[in-house]
Design a protein around this motif. Structure first.
Motif, PDB file in Angstrom:
ATOM      1  N   LEU A   1       0.854  -1.185   0.000  1.00  0.00           N
ATOM      2  CA  LEU A   1       0.000   0.000   0.000  1.00  0.00           C
ATOM      3  C   LEU A   1       0.889   1.233   0.000  1.00  0.00           C
ATOM      4  N   TYR A   2       0.656   2.116  -0.978  1.00  0.00           N
ATOM      5  CA  TYR A   2       1.437   3.350  -1.120  1.00  0.00           C
ATOM      6  C   TYR A   2       0.495   4.544  -1.189  1.00  0.00           C
ATOM      7  N   LYS A   3       1.044   5.696  -0.867  1.00  0.00           N
ATOM      8  CA  LYS A   3       0.340   6.948  -1.138  1.00  0.00           C
ATOM      9  C   LYS A   3       1.320   7.926  -1.795  1.00  0.00           C
ATOM     10  N   PHE A   4       0.796   8.670  -2.776  1.00  0.00           N
ATOM     11  CA  PHE A   4       1.589   9.689  -3.453  1.00  0.00           C
ATOM     12  C   PHE A   4       1.095  11.051  -2.987  1.00  0.00           C
ATOM     13  N   GLN A   5       1.974  11.797  -2.340  1.00  0.00           N
ATOM     14  CA  GLN A   5       1.643  13.122  -1.847  1.00  0.00           C
ATOM     15  C   GLN A   5       1.829  14.119  -2.988  1.00  0.00           C
ATOM     16  N   ILE A   6       0.715  14.622  -3.495  1.00  0.00           N
ATOM     17  CA  ILE A   6       0.742  15.432  -4.720  1.00  0.00           C
ATOM     18  C   ILE A   6       1.506  16.724  -4.513  1.00  0.00           C
ATOM     19  N   ASN A   7       1.345  17.360  -3.384  1.00  0.00           N
ATOM     20  CA  ASN A   7       2.027  18.634  -3.158  1.00  0.00           C
ATOM     21  C   ASN A   7       3.534  18.464  -3.056  1.00  0.00           C
ATOM     22  N   GLN A   8       3.983  17.373  -2.418  1.00  0.00           N
ATOM     23  CA  GLN A   8       5.426  17.134  -2.277  1.00  0.00           C
ATOM     24  C   GLN A   8       6.005  16.337  -3.443  1.00  0.00           C
TER      25      GLN A   8
ATOM     26  N   GLU B   1       5.985  13.124  -3.927  1.00  0.00           N
ATOM     27  CA  GLU B   1       6.743  12.014  -3.349  1.00  0.00           C
ATOM     28  C   GLU B   1       5.832  10.825  -3.088  1.00  0.00           C
ATOM     29  N   TRP B   2       6.388   9.645  -3.287  1.00  0.00           N
ATOM     30  CA  TRP B   2       5.726   8.403  -2.888  1.00  0.00           C
ATOM     31  C   TRP B   2       6.111   8.087  -1.451  1.00  0.00           C
TER      32      TRP B   2
END
Length: 527
Positions: free
Chosen positions: A301-308, A310-311
């Protein structure tokens, strides 16, 4: 039934013998302590507070992958799917996610779209829209069917010149009053992967190709996934034959152009995959599962932080944790492994076949692309050909060697079994294997079957360290008594997802061609 071993060995095996006399409290407590470490490890591996499994009352659905789901109000709708034994399905169900108990309700209509897999189902106003997908072996469609939720009937929309070619295994999402699709695999007379981006107007029944410019854009692929955030579309992964991707792209709806997203922190970039799920939630993208290689499905399970940009890895892949415990191969093992890798056969010549093959699931291999491990070369005409002459002898030799080893192993097992039944009952224990694997198998049988009442661990049993242990079969339910908290899904691909309130709903999928019919909820606030 008692063996003639020493008293110490006899005391260890007493817990497995079914006798007419009930054991004492000390024996029961000893039996409980014996299996607590194994149960503790199982619970620690499976418990995850972000996940919960939905418990289905009544008859559950047939296991399947590559189905399509959509959320309308509080109801989850599901159509079609694929299973090796059943083939392509055409059933239609709904489930009330707001009810105290979960029941699958079959929706029967006089007119229906028919068998579908690798299609899409989306909700707009009081209608469900079903587009494309595979209807038979290597046959896809570009039809759109509309289901009125209130009147409960299907209607087929008329196809016009703006419609794309028959397509399957694409990814889809809803943006305002449009259906957005990307990629997939064209069948009919084309038989190629796609990188086309289309929008379909629900009100006008009209398709528009969005990526008309020839600028930088993702390569053709299928099995990818897309998500919407603000005025942008994000696309991750997919495959083109045996080649899988882990690139992330953004399409700006205002500028009508693709942008490749460079990652700031390359350490946490997810592995290449296809058949995964990607959703948008607040200022992040949530990625789960997929398949990385043949027989290597994922549960990370991953999340991609759109503002930074970064994965961030939330949960690492545990589908191959046993491989990490194996020591490094010896020199001889490495040599034999290299030999095995060098003689892999070319991929199937039949595109998108649903036939069951002995090597891997055919749904995960496209025919028009060749395997990276195959022995291809360029001929005088610039076309690629396969060198069968140089590999036939080595392939046949290896196959014969493997068959001989399997036959020899079967003969050894048969001889051991015959030898076991030739001796007297009180002497059979001398020939039984007492290794760790055998003990684990015995433990698993008792934990799952619970043949004796005294072997059932009481809820909240305390160990000598004062920690409370609960059997995985007695996990606490939620307040509504319809979900199991902490139960997370196993590795899989081809699953279907949707967003309900602040939760991601996940259904089905498969692993090693074994399909699932389980239903999970992921709390997005805890990510």
């Amino acid at each position: 039934m008692y063996s003639t071993r020493s008293q110490q060995q006899q005391k260890r095996n007493d817990s497995f013998i079914l006798g007419p006399v009930s054991p004492t409290e000390s024996q029961t407590q000893e039996t409980q302590y014996k299996y607590l470490p194994l149960m503790t490890k199982v619970i620690q591996d499976q418990l995850d507070p972000k996940w919960q499994e939905c418990k289905i009352k009544g008859k559950n659905l047939t296991p399947r992958s590559n189905s399509a789901i959509a959320i309308h109000q509080n109801h989850l709708y599901l159509y079609g799917g694929y299973q090796n034994a059943q083939g392509i399905m055409k059933d239609f169900y709904k489930l009330n996610l707001g009810a105290e108990q979960f029941f699958w309700q079959n929706i029967q209509c006089e007119y229906e779209p028919g068998p579908r897999c690798r299609h899409s189902l989306c909700a707009f106003k009081d209608c469900l829209y079903l587009f494309g997908g595979q209807v038979a072996d290597s046959i896809s469609t570009n039809e759109i069917f509309v289901h009125d939720v209130n009147l409960k009937f299907w209607k087929k929309l008329s196809i016009n010149d703006s419609y794309p070619q028959p397509l399957d295994n694409y990814c889809a999402t809803v943006y305002n009053d449009q259906l957005i699709i990307f990629g997939g695999f064209y069948t009919a007379d084309i038989f190629k992967h796609s990188n086309d981006l289309y929008s379909f107007s629900f009100n006008l029944n009209q398709w528009i190709k969005l990526n008309k410019s020839k600028g930088r854009q993702p390569s053709p692929r299928d099995g990818s996934s897309i998500a919407i955030h603000n005025e942008s579309l994000y696309m991750f992964g997919g495959k083109n034959g045996d080649l899988r991707y882990n690139d992330l792209w953004q399409f700006d709806f205002l500028k009508q152009e693709w942008n490749f997203i460079p990652i700031n922190n390359i350490c946490d970039i997810p592995m290449s995959r296809s058949g995964h799920s990607l959703i948008g939630y607040e200022n992040q993208l949530i990625l789960f599962g997929g398949i990385h290689d043949v027989t290597w499905e994922l549960d990370d399970l991953y999340k991609f932080q759109i503002n930074q940009q970064e994965w961030k890895m939330i949960n690492k892949d545990t589908s191959r944790r046993k491989d990490l415990e194996v020591p490094s191969p010896t020199k001889s093992n490495r040599i034999s492994l290299n030999k095995r890798r060098s003689i892999k056969l070319p991929s199937s010549l039949r595109p998108l076949s649903l036939r069951k093959t002995p090597c891997s699931s055919p749904k995960k291999v496209r025919s028009s692309s060749q395997s990276q491990h195959s022995c291809f070369y360029n001929n005088q005409n610039g076309q690629q050909s396969y060198d069968y002459k140089n590999n036939n002898s080595s392939i046949n030799t290896t196959i014969n060697y493997v068959q001989e080893r399997k036959l020899l192993e079967k003969l050894r097992k048969k001889a051991a079994m015959l030898k076991l039944f030739e001796v007297e009952i009180n002497k059979r224990a001398l020939f039984q294997d007492d290794c760790n694997v055998t003990e684990k198998l015995k433990t698993s049988i008792i934990l799952i079957g619970n043949p004796k009442q005294d072997l059932k661990l009481a809820k909240g049993t305390l160990t000598e360290f004062g920690q409370q242990i609960v059997s995985k079969f007695l996990l606490p339910l939620s307040n509504r008594q319809n979900t199991i908290h902490g139960k997370k899904p196993c590795a899989r691909d081809g699953h279907a997802v949707a967003i309900f309130d602040n939760q991601m709903v996940l259904f089905g999928g498969d692993r090693h061609t074994m399909s699932f019919n389980d239903l999970y909820l992921l709390n997005l606030k805890q990510i």
